[in-house]
Write an enzyme that holds these catalytic residues in place. Structure first.
Site, mmCIF file in Angstrom:
data_model
loop_
_atom_site.group_PDB
_atom_site.id
_atom_site.type_symbol
_atom_site.label_atom_id
_atom_site.label_comp_id
_atom_site.label_asym_id
_atom_site.label_seq_id
_atom_site.Cartn_x
_atom_site.Cartn_y
_atom_site.Cartn_z
ATOM 1 N N GLY A 5 -73.039 -40.641 -13.242
ATOM 2 C CA GLY A 5 -73.089 -39.889 -12.002
ATOM 3 C C GLY A 5 -71.708 -39.712 -11.411
ATOM 4 O O GLY A 5 -70.693 -39.995 -12.058
ATOM 5 N N GLY B 189 -76.590 -43.306 -18.568
ATOM 6 C CA GLY B 189 -76.489 -42.315 -17.502
ATOM 7 C C GLY B 189 -75.116 -42.331 -16.872
ATOM 8 O O GLY B 189 -74.377 -43.316 -16.949
ATOM 9 N N PHE C 189 -70.370 -41.319 -8.937
ATOM 10 C CA PHE C 189 -69.733 -42.535 -8.464
ATOM 11 C C PHE C 189 -69.936 -43.738 -9.384
ATOM 12 O O PHE C 189 -69.306 -44.765 -9.190
ATOM 13 C CB PHE C 189 -70.259 -42.892 -7.069
ATOM 14 N N ALA C 190 -70.822 -43.634 -10.347
ATOM 15 C CA ALA C 190 -71.132 -44.806 -11.170
ATOM 16 C C ALA C 190 -71.679 -44.399 -12.526
ATOM 17 O O ALA C 190 -72.057 -43.254 -12.752
ATOM 18 C CB ALA C 190 -72.145 -45.700 -10.442
ATOM 19 N N LYS C 191 -71.700 -45.373 -13.415
ATOM 20 C CA LYS C 191 -72.329 -45.213 -14.725
ATOM 21 C C LYS C 191 -73.471 -46.217 -14.822
ATOM 22 O O LYS C 191 -73.434 -47.280 -14.203
ATOM 23 C CB LYS C 191 -71.307 -45.472 -15.843
ATOM 24 N N VAL C 192 -74.474 -45.856 -15.621
ATOM 25 C CA VAL C 192 -75.619 -46.746 -15.807
ATOM 26 C C VAL C 192 -75.695 -47.173 -17.269
ATOM 27 O O VAL C 192 -75.595 -46.345 -18.176
ATOM 28 C CB VAL C 192 -76.932 -46.069 -15.389
ATOM 29 N N ASP D 293 -82.383 -38.799 3.065
ATOM 30 C CA ASP D 293 -82.120 -37.966 1.890
ATOM 31 C C ASP D 293 -83.341 -37.931 0.970
ATOM 32 O O ASP D 293 -83.216 -38.057 -0.245
ATOM 33 C CB ASP D 293 -80.891 -38.471 1.132
ATOM 34 N N LYS E 268 -76.115 -50.538 -12.986
ATOM 35 C CA LYS E 268 -75.332 -49.473 -12.382
ATOM 36 C C LYS E 268 -73.954 -50.034 -12.051
ATOM 37 O O LYS E 268 -73.819 -50.961 -11.251
ATOM 38 C CB LYS E 268 -76.017 -48.952 -11.127
#
Length: 564
Positions: free
Chosen positions: A144, A142, A146-149, A259, A164
């Site tokens: 995003g 994955g 701000f980060a990768k998984v 959120d 993450k």
């Protein structure tokens, strides 16, 4: 030594900082143990240490000092390691290398059981440095904003985890990026609920920060709903109960999510549609702290009072989460969100007006009690809106509450009669969210989902009703009135120059020079065995205590299209 971004470039003059003695009384669970510490004078000293969820305390007769756990780095020193304490004993010693803001400390114990307990606690509440030694990264799963998984295997148990990974360089470029990530870690470590993601470990390397999370099996909530169609009345009831139960746990800990949306609800397993996990605490805040962001959330789901908030006003309450949860339930019943628009501005305008169609055809087909609950959750005026605790007592959940209480009571009764109890539970799952929620104060926001591993805990021997510092001081006073040994010196083979013997001898000579003893033997004489002049002290009797969390099945999550 790694230059930690969580130190913010600051250094400290001493490892321990003086603190108020009453601070111990504010801690819920404490671990206590006596550790050996090597000093600059090549002496081996004992230090009585107490650890809570956010601090380590050094207790002495006169004062109390602390060091923060949140930003502390920990490395584990095994018995085979080369160190001064190990060299001067026949026993095996295990230790911890602790560091933060440029200062470090090494502590040792020969008690393997206590070492494992403290190690488990450090893994959960401190920052580790051994990611690449502990994990084998397999593939990226994955990505995003701000980060990768990544999918990774933990080498010691061959268990699969989702990792993450945050780039330190990138996070330093974001507005309040490091502060937001640290805030998220802090809040998630305080929560422990079967329907909330849990954080296993946090690692920091030269270039990255890693969150260790569970792999996801169940998929996203909305994806599941699209596949299966509308959820049954029974499934919706259990789903709503699990969601509000998670909110109630957060609110009891003075934490608000801010959120809530379908994207942040993950399904635990493929088998059912009601076992959800609440994720993504990037915009969460503690109501007792100054928030990093005051107006934030996702258009269409955010509570009207957050949109209306103006600096200087009284801050909004945890009921903002109840409103967002009500929108999610309304969406699952009707298939539509109540606030629509051609763009983000128009959606926010309708969101603020809070005009909801409770006469919608599908909504009217829902059970009457469910309709009443959702309408009570979606009241624009905060004083008319139910709290999460009041939602739990709503007649809609009457039967489920009974079942939940019975389940909890059965769980608690199983613990009776045990002096020690080990907690081991495979926990929640999470998936990296692809979108970031809107922060009304800034165009930047952090979005991350975390999972937290349950660790063994031990009770301290503190008695309720008395100052904890006074109780510890009394222990130390009694201890100092007796003969206390440091580490048993090696007897065979004798060393030509035994450092431990010299250390004890020097200490003993110093006491003689200070007239602390009368009629004592010469410790330098060959027939004087300093190593046997005292007996070893066993600091406290401790027991492990369990969490009140119920065992649950594996879990998963969904993601909804964020309104731009």
């Amino acid at each position: 030594m790694i230059q930690s971004i969580f130190d913010f470039g600051q250094t400290t003059s001493t490892f321990w900082q003086q603190c108020d003695k009453g601070l111990l009384d504010q801690q819920n669970e404490l671990l206590e143990h006596e550790f050996f510490v090597g000093s600059k004078e090549k002496l081996i000293k004992k230090k009585f240490l107490v650890m809570s969820q956010d601090s380590i305390f050094r207790v002495s007769l006169a004062n109390l000092k602390r060091a923060p756990l949140l930003t502390m780095h920990v490395q584990f020193i095994e018995a085979s390691s080369d160190n001064f304490v190990q060299h001067n004993s026949d026993e095996q010693f295990f230790g911890f290398h602790l560091s933060y803001k440029g200062k470090s400390l090494e502590i040792f114990t020969s008690d393997k059981e206590n070492y494992d307990i403290w190690k488990s606690h450090f893994k959960r509440f401190a920052i580790l440095n051994n990611f690449h030694e502990a994990f084998l990264v397999l593939k990226i799963i994955g990505k995003g904003n701000f980060a990768k998984v990544y999918q990774a295997t933990k080498k010691e148990n061959n268990t699969q985890y989702a990792i993450k990974a945050f780039s330190k360089e990138y996070m330093l470029q974001q507005s309040k990026g490091i502060e937001s990530m640290l805030n998220e870690i802090k809040l998630m470590r305080r929560l422990n609920h079967p329907n909330i993601v849990k954080l296993y470990e946090v690692h920091e390397t030269t270039n990255s920060v890693y969150f260790v999370l569970d792999m996801i099996q169940g998929g996203q909530l909305l994806s599941r709903v699209r596949e299966t169609g509308f959820l049954s009345a029974e499934t919706m009831q259990k789903f709503a109960f699990n969601l509000i139960s998670a909110l109630n746990h957060m609110h009891e800990n003075r934490i608000i999510h801010r959120d809530l949306k379908p994207e942040n609800l993950l399904l635990k397993s493929i088998e059912n549609n009601n076992e959800i996990i609440l994720a993504d605490f990037g915009l969460a805040t503690n109501l007792d702290d100054e928030p990093l962001f005051k107006r934030c959330g996702t258009p269409g789901f955010v509570a009207p009072e957050i949109i209306d908030y103006i600096d200087g006003q009284e801050f909004y309450t945890d009921k903002c989460d109840v409103f967002s949860a009500g929108i999610i339930l309304y969406l699952l019943i009707t298939g539509n969100i109540p606030f629509v628009g051609t763009d983000q501005k128009s959606i926010l305008k309708n969101n603020k007006l809070c005009e909801i169609d409770f006469k919608e055809r599908h909504f009217k087909l829902a059970p009457i009690q469910m309709q009443d609950l959702i309408q009570s959750m979606l009241q624009k005026k905060v004083s008319y809106r139910l709290s999460s605790q009041e939602c739990m007592r709503h007649p809609y959940f009457k039967q489920l509450v009974k079942e939940y209480k019975v389940q909890t009571e059965n769980y608690q009764s199983n613990l009776l009669g045990y002096q020690e109890f080990k907690n081991a539970i495979k926990i929640g799952t999470q998936e990296l969210e692809q979108r970031s929620p809107l922060n009304f104060n800034s165009s930047d926001s952090i979005s991350s989902n975390i999972s937290q591993n349950r660790q063994d805990q031990r009770k301290s021997s503190i008695v309720v009703g008395t100052s904890k510092f006074i109780q510890y001081s009394v222990k130390l006073s009694k201890q100092n009135s007796k003969e206390i040994t440091d580490i048993p010196s090696k007897q065979e083979p004798k060393k030509t120059r035994d450092l431990h013997r010299l250390a004890l001898t020097n200490s003993y000579l110093k006491q003689i020079s200070n007239n602390q003893f009368e009629n004592v033997e010469d410790p330098t004489a060959e027939d004087c065995n300093v190593g046997f002049m005292v007996r070893q002290y066993n600091s406290t009797r401790q027991i492990r205590i369990p969490d009140n969390t119920l065992k649950i099945k594996e879990c998963n999550t969904p993601t909804i299209l964020k309104l731009q």
